[in-house]
Scaffold this motif. Sequence first.
Motif, mmCIF file in Angstrom:
data_model
loop_
_atom_site.group_PDB
_atom_site.id
_atom_site.type_symbol
_atom_site.label_atom_id
_atom_site.label_comp_id
_atom_site.label_asym_id
_atom_site.label_seq_id
_atom_site.Cartn_x
_atom_site.Cartn_y
_atom_site.Cartn_z
ATOM 1 N N THR A 146 0.617 12.015 9.866
ATOM 2 C CA THR A 146 1.245 10.703 8.899
ATOM 3 C C THR A 146 2.681 11.053 9.188
ATOM 4 N N ALA A 147 3.936 10.236 9.752
ATOM 5 C CA ALA A 147 5.466 9.706 9.418
ATOM 6 C C ALA A 147 5.861 9.937 8.079
ATOM 7 N N ALA A 148 6.881 10.131 7.453
ATOM 8 C CA ALA A 148 7.381 10.900 6.410
ATOM 9 C C ALA A 148 7.621 9.491 5.336
ATOM 10 N N ASP A 149 7.675 8.441 6.906
ATOM 11 C CA ASP A 149 8.418 7.455 5.813
ATOM 12 C C ASP A 149 7.964 6.117 5.157
ATOM 13 N N VAL A 150 6.401 6.123 5.660
ATOM 14 C CA VAL A 150 5.316 5.303 5.687
ATOM 15 C C VAL A 150 4.903 6.032 4.575
ATOM 16 N N LYS A 151 4.075 5.002 3.861
ATOM 17 C CA LYS A 151 3.355 5.220 3.174
ATOM 18 C C LYS A 151 1.662 4.327 2.917
ATOM 19 N N ALA A 152 0.436 5.405 3.187
ATOM 20 C CA ALA A 152 -0.108 3.820 2.744
ATOM 21 C C ALA A 152 -1.569 4.125 1.828
ATOM 22 N N TYR A 153 -2.049 3.181 0.947
ATOM 23 C CA TYR A 153 -2.803 3.373 -0.662
ATOM 24 C C TYR A 153 -3.579 2.140 -0.822
ATOM 25 N N PHE A 154 -4.343 2.399 -1.766
ATOM 26 C CA PHE A 154 -5.394 1.431 -2.236
ATOM 27 C C PHE A 154 -5.104 1.074 -2.982
ATOM 28 N N ALA A 155 -4.384 -0.246 -3.770
ATOM 29 C CA ALA A 155 -4.572 -0.181 -5.514
ATOM 30 C C ALA A 155 -6.285 -1.178 -6.128
ATOM 31 N N GLY A 156 -6.686 -0.448 -5.972
ATOM 32 C CA GLY A 156 -8.410 -1.409 -6.243
ATOM 33 C C GLY A 156 -8.636 -0.829 -4.834
ATOM 34 N N THR A 157 -9.325 -2.524 -4.318
ATOM 35 C CA THR A 157 -9.828 -2.828 -3.274
ATOM 36 C C THR A 157 -8.363 -3.451 -2.273
ATOM 37 N N GLU A 158 -7.018 -3.403 -2.854
ATOM 38 C CA GLU A 158 -5.805 -3.882 -2.335
ATOM 39 C C GLU A 158 -5.667 -2.727 -1.010
ATOM 40 N N LEU A 159 -5.471 -2.780 -0.285
ATOM 41 C CA LEU A 159 -4.600 -1.463 0.460
ATOM 42 C C LEU A 159 -3.027 -2.187 0.975
ATOM 43 N N ILE A 160 -2.056 -1.077 0.646
ATOM 44 C CA ILE A 160 -0.800 -1.246 0.120
ATOM 45 C C ILE A 160 0.200 -0.304 1.361
ATOM 46 N N VAL A 161 0.649 -1.147 2.189
ATOM 47 C CA VAL A 161 1.913 -0.387 3.386
ATOM 48 C C VAL A 161 3.076 -0.302 2.904
ATOM 49 N N THR A 162 3.685 0.825 3.008
ATOM 50 C CA THR A 162 5.127 0.806 2.617
ATOM 51 C C THR A 162 5.745 1.569 3.105
ATOM 52 N N ALA A 163 6.909 0.820 4.122
ATOM 53 C CA ALA A 163 8.146 1.605 4.551
ATOM 54 C C ALA A 163 9.671 1.674 4.533
ATOM 55 N N ASN A 164 10.122 2.311 5.457
ATOM 56 C CA ASN A 164 11.588 2.584 4.669
ATOM 57 C C ASN A 164 12.719 1.340 5.910
ATOM 58 N N ALA A 165 11.391 0.683 6.536
ATOM 59 C CA ALA A 165 12.241 -0.344 7.605
ATOM 60 C C ALA A 165 10.619 -1.265 7.417
ATOM 61 N N ASP A 166 11.157 -2.507 8.348
ATOM 62 C CA ASP A 166 10.486 -2.757 9.021
ATOM 63 C C ASP A 166 8.675 -2.887 9.094
ATOM 64 N N ILE A 167 7.646 -3.708 8.985
ATOM 65 C CA ILE A 167 7.077 -2.947 9.293
ATOM 66 C C ILE A 167 5.831 -4.307 10.779
ATOM 67 N N ALA A 168 6.008 -4.029 11.545
ATOM 68 C CA ALA A 168 5.630 -4.797 12.175
ATOM 69 C C ALA A 168 4.268 -4.846 12.636
ATOM 70 N N SER A 169 3.432 -3.857 12.548
ATOM 71 C CA SER A 169 2.084 -4.497 12.333
ATOM 72 C C SER A 169 1.137 -3.039 11.774
ATOM 73 N N VAL A 170 0.147 -4.316 10.846
ATOM 74 C CA VAL A 170 -0.914 -2.979 10.052
ATOM 75 C C VAL A 170 -2.111 -3.561 11.052
ATOM 76 N N SER A 171 -3.026 -2.417 11.941
ATOM 77 C CA SER A 171 -4.663 -2.516 11.766
ATOM 78 C C SER A 171 -5.381 -1.393 10.992
ATOM 79 N N VAL A 172 -6.180 -2.531 10.473
ATOM 80 C CA VAL A 172 -7.375 -1.437 10.109
ATOM 81 C C VAL A 172 -8.423 -1.618 10.592
ATOM 82 N N TYR A 173 -8.891 0.024 10.810
ATOM 83 C CA TYR A 173 -10.392 0.389 11.408
ATOM 84 C C TYR A 173 -11.628 0.630 10.857
ATOM 85 N N SER A 174 -12.424 0.849 11.310
ATOM 86 C CA SER A 174 -13.304 1.140 10.677
ATOM 87 C C SER A 174 -13.659 2.562 11.071
#
Length: 255
Positions: free
Chosen positions: A181-209
């Motif tokens: 995992t890149a150090a400047d990107v975080k991904a975590y669940f808050a309840g049923t919501e997936l939250i992704v944060t970074a120190n730069a603009d996020i171009a895309s987030v893809s979720v896979y089974s």
Amino acid sequence: LTSVDLTRCDALTTIGMYAFANTPATTIALPQSLAEVGEGAFFYNTALGEISFPESITTFSDFLLAGCNSYQSNDVIGENVTNIGDYTFYNWDQMASFIIPANVEYLGTRAMAGMTGLAEVKAKPMTVPALGENVWEGVDQPSVPLKVAKGVIDDYKAAAQWQEFRIERDVPTAIDDVVATAADVKAYFAGTELIVTANADIASVSVYSVGGVLLNRVTPMAPEARLETMNYQGKVYIVNVTLADGSNATFKLLR
């Protein structure tokens, strides 16, 4: 001879040319002391279904496993292997998926010729391996996806023989494939919501089974993305994040 177990032969360093060729062995276990396996050592062992090479092996010799067309595991090449010899996997016509590990630098002449059952190839090297002649002779390459890392897609598309495949970006489809995992990107669940944060603009987030099925993809072009996952099945997900600068981070998350 239906099985070979040399794991207790801890002084054995070399297996000679064609030593076990044409035997009906279904399983072969080799010792960690082994440094060299000769040309064609398991040539046309057509019943072979399991073989374990020690980490000390860095070269697969010419004709090493030619004709072993019952073999099904796609990760037979060890992570330390750098060179694949001529005709090494010749006529593996039952193999559907094949992985070329990151350290491979060279594939010999017709090393994978006759692998007519191929439905997918994953190439992990970040530098395109050099090739002998007609490495995939007989393979319908335009119909077979070659999955490589995003950063080297253009390199593979420009390389002779590799470019004949249908080249695609390799997205992790199993937990074992998840990269650091890149150090400047975080991904975590808050309840049923997936939250992704970074120190730069996020171009895309893809979720896979964990089976590789794409569940959702968003393109926020912002430092934060939020996805509702209430309707997703299962508890474990693979999340791939691409930043605006093209860098990537991949996470395995438990909801």
